[in-house]
Design a protein around this motif. Structure first.
Motif, short mmCIF file in Angstrom:
data_model
loop_
_atom_site.label_atom_id
_atom_site.label_comp_id
_atom_site.label_asym_id
_atom_site.label_seq_id
_atom_site.Cartn_x
_atom_site.Cartn_y
_atom_site.Cartn_z
N ARG A 108 24.86 9.76 22.91
CA ARG A 108 23.79 10.21 22.55
C ARG A 108 23.00 11.97 23.39
O ARG A 108 23.69 11.88 24.63
N ASP A 166 28.04 18.85 15.84
CA ASP A 166 28.33 18.06 17.06
C ASP A 166 27.52 18.67 18.28
O ASP A 166 27.25 18.37 18.90
N LEU A 191 17.16 16.78 20.11
CA LEU A 191 16.57 15.45 19.63
C LEU A 191 16.44 15.54 18.46
O LEU A 191 16.01 16.34 17.29
N ARG A 192 15.62 14.39 18.01
CA ARG A 192 15.64 13.68 16.84
C ARG A 192 14.86 13.99 16.59
O ARG A 192 13.34 14.55 17.15
N PRO A 193 13.57 14.02 15.78
CA PRO A 193 12.04 14.80 14.85
C PRO A 193 11.15 13.77 16.05
O PRO A 193 10.13 14.72 16.16
N ASP A 194 11.47 12.26 16.36
CA ASP A 194 10.65 11.49 16.75
C ASP A 194 10.38 11.68 18.48
O ASP A 194 9.75 11.09 19.08
N GLU A 248 13.50 11.21 20.18
CA GLU A 248 14.34 10.28 20.66
C GLU A 248 15.42 11.03 21.10
O GLU A 248 16.16 11.69 20.48
N MET A 263 19.78 11.81 20.39
CA MET A 263 20.54 12.04 19.12
C MET A 263 21.78 11.47 19.43
O MET A 263 22.20 11.92 19.66
N HIS A 297 29.57 11.57 12.86
CA HIS A 297 28.60 11.17 11.99
C HIS A 297 30.17 10.74 11.65
O HIS A 297 30.23 10.46 10.29
#
Length: 72
Positions: free
Chosen positions: A5, A40, A49-52, A54, A56, A60
């Motif tokens: 991550r 990536d 980072l993710r919208p929340d 957290e 990433m 994939h």
């Protein structure tokens, strides 16, 4: 389980995270191989980072074996 991550700009680590439980229409795949691509690398260089907020997950383009199947 292990998960690669992004935590910030050029901050990538292999983290221990809980195994996911599938929702009714989901599967959990045990990844045997996973690649990264140009997007990536872009995310790492920019610390995406993710919208929340957290970290990433990276990768994939995965191949693996279905481990768990949801109820549906």
């Amino acid at each position: 389980m292990k998960l690669v991550r992004i935590h910030g700009v050029n901050q990538v680590s292999v983290d221990d995270v809980p195994m996911p439980n599938p929702g009714p229409r989901d599967v959990v795949v045990k990844v045997g191989a996973c690649g990264i691509c140009g997007s990536d690398i872009h995310f790492v260089r920019n610390g995406f980072l993710r919208p929340d907020g957290e970290p990433m997950p990276l990768g994939h383009e995965a191949a693996g074996t279905v481990e768990t199947v949801g109820s549906e």
